[in-house]
Design an enzyme around this catalytic site. Structure first.
Site, PDB file in Angstrom:
ATOM      1  N   SER A   1      -1.751 -11.870  -6.229  1.00 35.11           N
ATOM      2  CA  SER A   1      -1.554 -11.763  -4.784  1.00 35.11           C
ATOM      3  C   SER A   1      -0.343 -12.526  -4.265  1.00 35.11           C
ATOM      4  O   SER A   1      -0.019 -13.615  -4.729  1.00 35.11           O
ATOM      5  CB  SER A   1      -2.801 -12.284  -4.063  1.00 35.11           C
ATOM      6  OG  SER A   1      -2.550 -12.299  -2.684  1.00 35.11           O
TER       7      SER A   1
ATOM      8  N   THR B   1     -10.388  -9.956  -0.392  1.00 31.23           N
ATOM      9  CA  THR B   1      -9.849  -8.698  -0.898  1.00 31.23           C
ATOM     10  C   THR B   1     -10.852  -8.056  -1.843  1.00 31.23           C
ATOM     11  O   THR B   1     -11.993  -8.521  -1.958  1.00 31.23           O
ATOM     12  CB  THR B   1      -8.451  -8.908  -1.527  1.00 31.23           C
ATOM     13  OG1 THR B   1      -7.884  -7.629  -1.811  1.00 31.23           O
ATOM     14  CG2 THR B   1      -8.489  -9.740  -2.802  1.00 31.23           C
TER      15      THR B   1
ATOM     16  N   LYS C   1     -14.802  -6.818   0.451  1.00 33.07           N
ATOM     17  CA  LYS C   1     -14.647  -6.661   1.909  1.00 33.07           C
ATOM     18  C   LYS C   1     -15.934  -6.189   2.603  1.00 33.07           C
ATOM     19  O   LYS C   1     -16.239  -6.616   3.705  1.00 33.07           O
ATOM     20  CB  LYS C   1     -13.496  -5.698   2.219  1.00 33.07           C
ATOM     21  CG  LYS C   1     -12.119  -6.290   1.952  1.00 33.07           C
ATOM     22  CD  LYS C   1     -11.026  -5.318   2.388  1.00 33.07           C
ATOM     23  CE  LYS C   1      -9.642  -5.873   2.069  1.00 33.07           C
ATOM     24  NZ  LYS C   1      -8.573  -4.995   2.550  1.00 33.07           N
TER      25      LYS C   1
ATOM     26  N   ASP D   1     -15.094  -7.630  17.060  1.00 32.56           N
ATOM     27  CA  ASP D   1     -15.202  -6.181  17.284  1.00 32.56           C
ATOM     28  C   ASP D   1     -14.426  -5.416  16.216  1.00 32.56           C
ATOM     29  O   ASP D   1     -14.876  -4.365  15.746  1.00 32.56           O
ATOM     30  CB  ASP D   1     -14.641  -5.810  18.662  1.00 32.56           C
ATOM     31  CG  ASP D   1     -15.640  -6.149  19.754  1.00 32.56           C
ATOM     32  OD1 ASP D   1     -16.815  -6.430  19.419  1.00 32.56           O
ATOM     33  OD2 ASP D   1     -15.234  -6.163  20.936  1.00 32.56           O
TER      34      ASP D   1
ATOM     35  N   ASN E   1     -11.821  -8.772   6.216  1.00 29.12           N
ATOM     36  CA  ASN E   1     -10.767  -9.266   5.316  1.00 29.12           C
ATOM     37  C   ASN E   1     -10.313 -10.683   5.680  1.00 29.12           C
ATOM     38  O   ASN E   1      -9.459 -11.257   5.004  1.00 29.12           O
ATOM     39  CB  ASN E   1      -9.563  -8.310   5.271  1.00 29.12           C
ATOM     40  CG  ASN E   1      -8.678  -8.419   6.505  1.00 29.12           C
ATOM     41  OD1 ASN E   1      -9.094  -8.922   7.548  1.00 29.12           O
ATOM     42  ND2 ASN E   1      -7.451  -7.950   6.398  1.00 29.12           N
TER      43      ASN E   1
ATOM     44  N   ASP F   1      -6.425  -5.612   9.138  1.00 31.63           N
ATOM     45  CA  ASP F   1      -5.649  -4.537   8.504  1.00 31.63           C
ATOM     46  C   ASP F   1      -5.121  -3.505   9.513  1.00 31.63           C
ATOM     47  O   ASP F   1      -3.961  -3.113   9.448  1.00 31.63           O
ATOM     48  CB  ASP F   1      -6.496  -3.808   7.439  1.00 31.63           C
ATOM     49  CG  ASP F   1      -6.567  -4.574   6.127  1.00 31.63           C
ATOM     50  OD1 ASP F   1      -5.694  -5.424   5.873  1.00 31.63           O
ATOM     51  OD2 ASP F   1      -7.500  -4.316   5.347  1.00 31.63           O
TER      52      ASP F   1
ATOM     53  N   GLY G   1     -11.503   4.971   2.271  1.00 32.77           N
ATOM     54  CA  GLY G   1     -12.065   3.670   1.925  1.00 32.77           C
ATOM     55  C   GLY G   1     -11.785   2.655   3.022  1.00 32.77           C
ATOM     56  O   GLY G   1     -11.470   3.030   4.168  1.00 32.77           O
TER      57      GLY G   1
HETATM   58  P1  NAP Z   1     -11.137   1.569  -1.452  1.00 28.29           P
HETATM   59  O1  NAP Z   1     -11.999   1.067  -0.346  1.00 28.29           O
HETATM   60  O2  NAP Z   1     -11.582   1.452  -2.868  1.00 28.29           O
HETATM   61  O3  NAP Z   1     -10.840   3.121  -1.128  1.00 28.29           O
HETATM   62  C1  NAP Z   1     -10.071   3.897  -1.993  1.00 28.29           C
HETATM   63  C2  NAP Z   1      -9.894   5.310  -1.428  1.00 28.29           C
HETATM   64  O4  NAP Z   1      -8.984   5.991  -2.292  1.00 28.29           O
HETATM   65  C3  NAP Z   1     -11.168   6.140  -1.372  1.00 28.29           C
HETATM   66  O5  NAP Z   1     -11.100   7.009  -0.280  1.00 28.29           O
HETATM   67  C4  NAP Z   1     -11.105   6.927  -2.702  1.00 28.29           C
HETATM   68  O6  NAP Z   1     -11.717   8.185  -2.609  1.00 28.29           O
HETATM   69  C5  NAP Z   1      -9.619   7.149  -2.841  1.00 28.29           C
HETATM   70  N1  NAP Z   1      -9.229   7.248  -4.243  1.00 28.29           N
HETATM   71  C6  NAP Z   1      -9.363   6.301  -5.203  1.00 28.29           C
HETATM   72  N2  NAP Z   1      -8.879   6.746  -6.371  1.00 28.29           N
HETATM   73  C7  NAP Z   1      -8.448   8.015  -6.140  1.00 28.29           C
HETATM   74  C8  NAP Z   1      -7.874   9.021  -6.971  1.00 28.29           C
HETATM   75  N3  NAP Z   1      -7.637   8.817  -8.276  1.00 28.29           N
HETATM   76  N4  NAP Z   1      -7.542  10.207  -6.419  1.00 28.29           N
HETATM   77  C9  NAP Z   1      -7.774  10.439  -5.106  1.00 28.29           C
HETATM   78  N5  NAP Z   1      -8.346   9.526  -4.266  1.00 28.29           N
HETATM   79  C10 NAP Z   1      -8.667   8.335  -4.796  1.00 28.29           C
HETATM   80  O7  NAP Z   1      -9.703   0.861  -1.430  1.00 28.29           O
HETATM   81  P2  NAP Z   1      -8.961   0.233  -0.138  1.00 28.29           P
HETATM   82  O8  NAP Z   1      -9.361  -1.178   0.023  1.00 28.29           O
HETATM   83  O9  NAP Z   1      -9.137   1.175   0.990  1.00 28.29           O
HETATM   84  O10 NAP Z   1      -7.438   0.196  -0.650  1.00 28.29           O
HETATM   85  C11 NAP Z   1      -6.680   1.398  -0.776  1.00 28.29           C
HETATM   86  C12 NAP Z   1      -5.221   1.037  -1.061  1.00 28.29           C
HETATM   87  O11 NAP Z   1      -4.661   0.357   0.065  1.00 28.29           O
HETATM   88  C13 NAP Z   1      -5.042   0.079  -2.255  1.00 28.29           C
HETATM   89  O12 NAP Z   1      -3.896   0.475  -2.968  1.00 28.29           O
HETATM   90  C14 NAP Z   1      -4.798  -1.270  -1.588  1.00 28.29           C
HETATM   91  O13 NAP Z   1      -4.014  -2.137  -2.391  1.00 28.29           O
HETATM   92  C15 NAP Z   1      -4.018  -0.840  -0.355  1.00 28.29           C
HETATM   93  N6  NAP Z   1      -4.074  -1.826   0.751  1.00 28.29           N
HETATM   94  C16 NAP Z   1      -2.893  -2.337   1.212  1.00 28.29           C
HETATM   95  C17 NAP Z   1      -2.910  -3.242   2.274  1.00 28.29           C
HETATM   96  C18 NAP Z   1      -1.605  -3.802   2.789  1.00 28.29           C
HETATM   97  O14 NAP Z   1      -1.619  -4.788   3.537  1.00 28.29           O
HETATM   98  N7  NAP Z   1      -0.487  -3.200   2.463  1.00 28.29           N
HETATM   99  C19 NAP Z   1      -4.131  -3.627   2.858  1.00 28.29           C
HETATM  100  C20 NAP Z   1      -5.320  -3.076   2.359  1.00 28.29           C
HETATM  101  C21 NAP Z   1      -5.280  -2.168   1.300  1.00 28.29           C
HETATM  102  P3  NAP Z   1     -13.315   8.389  -2.733  1.00 28.29           P
HETATM  103  O15 NAP Z   1     -13.863   8.217  -1.339  1.00 28.29           O
HETATM  104  O16 NAP Z   1     -13.447   9.778  -3.245  1.00 28.29           O
HETATM  105  O17 NAP Z   1     -13.809   7.347  -3.699  1.00 28.29           O
END
Ligand code: NAP
Length: 270
Positions: free
Chosen positions: A15, A62, A66, A78, A87, A102, A128
């Site tokens: 991180s 993270t 979460k 809220d 988070n 976020d 997600g």
């Molecule tokens: P999460 O809760 O695990 O959700 C993942 C989502 O992606 C779900 O909708 C899942 O679909 C879908 N998914 C996973 N693998 C897939 C695949 N192979 N093909 C198609 N869809 C797929 O994860 P999250 O916490 O939302 O994080 C998602 C991304 O955002 C990560 O890369 C994370 O690092 C990034 N992120 C970045 C920030 C930032 O500040 N830049 C903040 C938060 C998160 P299903 O519903 O079908 O399982």
């Protein structure tokens, strides 16, 4: 004032949050430190108890905690309640107050890129935690949000959170969109899966912004293809920085000069 802060998750060693938060603490001349703390699944309740007892005054959360942090928090803001995930946690008189930065971080990040967007229509890939935060923040800011997800029922559940969010197929999502957001881990360093075909980007208007919440690598295959097509692009770094500023303000319980903190963070990541 002194601040003992950390990030919990598993894995957490990769991180950037310690660098970001420690740079802000130094700039604000606040004593203390932000560290990383690996908390495995099953250890979260014990960590919460230690934090309540005074081990930390605040912490970020993270993957994979979460949702569980949402369930364990003694009180919720809220923002956290609506997203259903936490988070950021502040300890206040021995109680854990759960928050989520976020969505606000994402809105802040896209602002310079979308001020001229005529039709506020966005397509969000994923349903997600990150997708929920982003879709709700966009919906609250007046965008029409089309959610596309591998598991359609998860997209449908997200669409039920606000009247201006709907669940659609990718082919229906892109026409007239000012914004496309990848809120899945596709293309992320260490993740095996990536987009198999990026031809769908051609359905976006030429003025669209393509965002990837992934920030490692800095340019994913999605962003490279979008850039080569002449589209505006943004990776996940700006969101990460904006949400970190908001998180520190929440830990400290006072507003911060957001632009000044972003300038501090720019020096850290360049
Ligand atoms: P999460 O809760 O695990 O959700 C993942 C989502 O992606 C779900 O909708 C899942 O679909 C879908 N998914 C996973 N693998 C897939 C695949 N192979 N093909 C198609 N869809 C797929 O994860 P999250 O916490 O939302 O994080 C998602 C991304 O955002 C990560 O890369 C994370 O690092 C990034 N992120 C970045 C920030 C930032 O500040 N830049 C903040 C938060 C998160 P299903 O519903 O079908 O399982």
């Amino acid at each position: 004032m002194s601040a003992r802060l950390c990030l919990i998750g598993d894995p957490v060693t990769h991180s950037l949050s310690p660098q970001l938060h420690n740079a802000m603490l130094r700039a604000l001349e606040i004593e203390g430190a932000y560290e990383v703390c690996r908390v495995r699944e099953g250890e979260l309740a014990v960590f919460f108890d230690a934090a309540r007892a005074g081990a930390y005054c605040g912490f970020n959360v993270t993957m994979p905690h979460k949702k569980a942090a949402f369930d364990l928090a003694d009180a919720l803001t809220d923002a956290a309640r609506r997203v259903g995930a936490v988070n950021t946690v502040r300890i206040e008189k021995g109680r854990t107050i759960g928050h989520n930065t976020d969505g606000a971080g994402f809105l802040h990040a896209i602002k310079p890129h979308t001020v001229n967007a005529k039709d506020k229509i966005a397509a969000v890939l994923g349903a997600g935690g990150a997708a929920r935060s982003v879709a709700l923040a966009l919906a609250d800011a007046g965008w029409q949000v089309r959610v596309v997800n591998r598991t359609p029922s998860h997209a449908q559940a997200l669409a039920e959170l606000a009247p201006n969010i709907c669940a659609v197929e990718l082919a229906e999502a892109l026409c007239d969109c000012a914004l496309f957001v990848n809120a899945t881990p596709l293309g992320m360093e260490g993740e095996k899966a990536d987009f198999e075909d990026l031809a769908f980007l051609r359905a976006l208007p030429k003025s669209a912004l393509v965002c990837d919440l992934v920030y490692r690598p800095a340019e994913t295959a999605l962003l490279r293809a979008a850039r080569e097509q002449g589209l505006d692009t943004m990776n996940g770094f700006p969101m990460l920085c904006h949400q970190a500023v908001d998180a520190l303000a929440f830990f400290l319980g006072k507003p911060l000069d957001h632009d000044r903190m972003m300038a501090v963070l720019k020096d850290v990541i360049t």
